[in-house]
Design a protein around this motif. Structure first.
Motif, mmCIF file in Angstrom:
data_model
loop_
_atom_site.group_PDB
_atom_site.id
_atom_site.type_symbol
_atom_site.label_atom_id
_atom_site.label_comp_id
_atom_site.label_asym_id
_atom_site.label_seq_id
_atom_site.Cartn_x
_atom_site.Cartn_y
_atom_site.Cartn_z
ATOM 1 N N LEU A 160 33.869 -7.887 -24.566
ATOM 2 C CA LEU A 160 34.369 -9.539 -24.747
ATOM 3 C C LEU A 160 35.075 -9.777 -23.053
ATOM 4 O O LEU A 160 35.029 -11.052 -22.600
ATOM 5 C CB LEU A 160 35.261 -9.903 -25.576
ATOM 6 N N SER A 161 35.066 -8.708 -22.276
ATOM 7 C CA SER A 161 35.821 -9.093 -21.096
ATOM 8 C C SER A 161 34.686 -9.169 -19.857
ATOM 9 O O SER A 161 34.814 -9.030 -18.610
ATOM 10 C CB SER A 161 36.743 -7.861 -20.569
ATOM 11 N N CYS A 180 26.575 -14.909 -21.047
ATOM 12 C CA CYS A 180 25.396 -15.476 -21.838
ATOM 13 C C CYS A 180 25.156 -14.307 -23.043
ATOM 14 O O CYS A 180 24.322 -13.669 -22.872
ATOM 15 C CB CYS A 180 24.216 -15.842 -21.339
ATOM 16 N N PHE A 181 26.330 -14.093 -23.947
ATOM 17 C CA PHE A 181 25.983 -13.088 -24.897
ATOM 18 C C PHE A 181 26.910 -13.253 -26.024
ATOM 19 O O PHE A 181 27.656 -14.228 -26.108
ATOM 20 C CB PHE A 181 26.364 -11.895 -24.273
ATOM 21 N N GLU A 182 26.551 -12.687 -27.129
ATOM 22 C CA GLU A 182 27.095 -12.710 -28.368
ATOM 23 C C GLU A 182 27.375 -11.203 -28.849
ATOM 24 O O GLU A 182 26.874 -10.170 -28.331
ATOM 25 C CB GLU A 182 26.412 -13.308 -29.371
ATOM 26 N N PRO A 212 36.747 -12.908 -31.555
ATOM 27 C CA PRO A 212 35.510 -13.841 -31.801
ATOM 28 C C PRO A 212 34.179 -13.068 -31.744
ATOM 29 O O PRO A 212 33.397 -13.215 -30.871
ATOM 30 C CB PRO A 212 35.745 -14.515 -30.709
ATOM 31 N N VAL A 213 33.887 -12.446 -32.977
ATOM 32 C CA VAL A 213 32.406 -11.707 -32.972
ATOM 33 C C VAL A 213 31.860 -12.047 -34.328
ATOM 34 O O VAL A 213 32.647 -12.581 -35.127
ATOM 35 C CB VAL A 213 32.741 -10.276 -32.838
ATOM 36 N N LYS A 214 30.789 -11.944 -34.552
ATOM 37 C CA LYS A 214 30.014 -12.227 -35.784
ATOM 38 C C LYS A 214 29.946 -10.621 -36.496
ATOM 39 O O LYS A 214 29.613 -9.843 -36.009
ATOM 40 C CB LYS A 214 28.631 -12.350 -35.478
ATOM 41 N N LEU A 224 31.564 -1.563 -19.475
ATOM 42 C CA LEU A 224 31.973 -2.042 -18.254
ATOM 43 C C LEU A 224 31.595 -3.187 -17.889
ATOM 44 O O LEU A 224 30.936 -4.090 -18.508
ATOM 45 C CB LEU A 224 31.350 -1.127 -16.970
ATOM 46 N N GLU A 225 32.344 -4.000 -16.880
ATOM 47 C CA GLU A 225 32.377 -5.585 -16.547
ATOM 48 C C GLU A 225 30.930 -5.751 -16.336
ATOM 49 O O GLU A 225 30.655 -6.854 -16.647
ATOM 50 C CB GLU A 225 33.223 -5.699 -15.592
#
Length: 332
Positions: free
Chosen positions: A26-27, A32-34, A54-56, A92-93
């Motif tokens: 999440l970092s 553009c991702f989930e 905040p994930v599904k 990684l970022e």
């Protein structure tokens, strides 16, 4: 081209690692991702941890294995690209940006990454394993398989080819899926810059158990697939030669103790030299990772101790395969 990426993570009793995993993904610098986490009926407090992010979150009613979890996550995904990782992987970022770049540049191609040479936990057995996997997985640009700890695939390709096998061995379902994809005409391609940092927390016992388990099931699958001697990722020809060399050296020393013939001392020496030559690039990878002292210890562990676990697992898998084959023949 910026594609929407669905990061799919199977979770089963991963309370010790899932928080680090989710914080990292999440970092990401990629926007553009989930993230989809599929809990495989965990009995620990994983759900409580995952629910904070905040994930599904999808939950299976009963424990069904990683294949079912990954397939469930893929089915619920919204992205054009699915990126599979594990609950003990630290993205990684720039990982997702590199995934997007690699997949959009190579349509109809399944992209694989690997572990960073140095893992999240900096102890001897974890570093050994991370270097070992990184070296063998990235050795070939077009690999025999792509592992699910870092697999990027277009959703349309995944759906068209049926996903991971749910009635299969407990592990290496990614090998079977990769082989099926290649037979269907898709290219498998490694991207050495797509890396995730793995949390091993390995001890000697865990290292042995991992080597035994993977070797056992790999042999069962490989005997059925008739590719036992194939150079296949971590089931590499170098590792197979290492185990065979160890066995030959032990046999020669045993014969020497019985017959005291010098030939039984010369043969182990020649075998050891040949084995060192064949595995020289892995030994160099140990050196590049953490210097000379680590390389010496890792090389000794790989050559003298590690073959015991790999060999025992391989032998157990062979016995199990032929035992089950005999049962199948007798039942006909």
């Amino acid at each position: 081209m910026v594609e929407f990426i669905s990061v799919v993570i199977p979770n089963y009793n991963s309370c010790k690692t899932i928080e680090k995993c989710l914080k990292a993904v999440l970092s990401s610098k990629y926007d553009c991702f989930e993230v989809i986490v599929v809990d495989d009926a965990s009995s620990d407090n994983s759900i409580d941890i995952i629910s904070k992010f905040p994930v599904k979150l999808l939950r299976l009613d009963k424990h069904a294995g990683a294949s079912r979890a990954r397939n469930t996550g893929a089915e619920a995904s919204s992205g054009e690209i699915i990126f599979f990782i594990d609950a003990d992987c630290i993205v990684l970022e720039d990982t997702l940006s590199l995934v997007n770049k690699a997949v959009t540049a190579q349509k109809n191609t399944v992209i694989g990454g690997s572990y960073t040479p140095l893992p999240y936990d900096n102890n001897f057995f974890s570093v050994f394993q991370s270097v070992f996997i990184n070296y063998f997985e990235l050795k070939r640009k077009e690999p025999d398989y792509i592992a699910t700890h870092s697999m990027a695939i277009e959703k349309s390709i995944f759906q068209k080819n049926g996903g991971f096998p749910e009635k299969f061995l407990p592990i290496i379902e990614d090998v079977e899926f990769s082989h099926r994809l290649r037979r269907a005409g898709y290219q498998l391609l490694m991207a050495p810059d797509i890396l995730v940092r793995h949390i091993f927390n390995f001890t000697l016992r865990k290292s042995f158990r991992n080597a035994f388990r993977k070797s056992r099931y790999w042999v069962i699958y490989s005997l059925g697939n008739r590719d036992v001697f194939k150079d296949s990722g971590t089931a590499s020809q170098e590792l197979k030669i290492n185990v065979l060399s160890y066995s030959l050296i032990m046999l020669s020393l045993l014969l020497y103790s019985s017959f005291t013939n010098r030939i039984f001392l010369i043969l182990p020496l020649l075998t050891a030299c040949f084995n060192l030559y064949i595995n020289k690039n892995l030994l160099r990878a140990f050196y590049r990772a953490k210097g000379a002292f680590f390389a010496i210890l890792a090389s000794l562990y790989y050559i003298i101790i590690y073959p015991l676990a790999v060999g025992a697992g391989s032998f157990t898998g062979m016995i199990q395969y032929y035992k089950n084959s005999g049962k199948a023949i007798n039942s006909k």
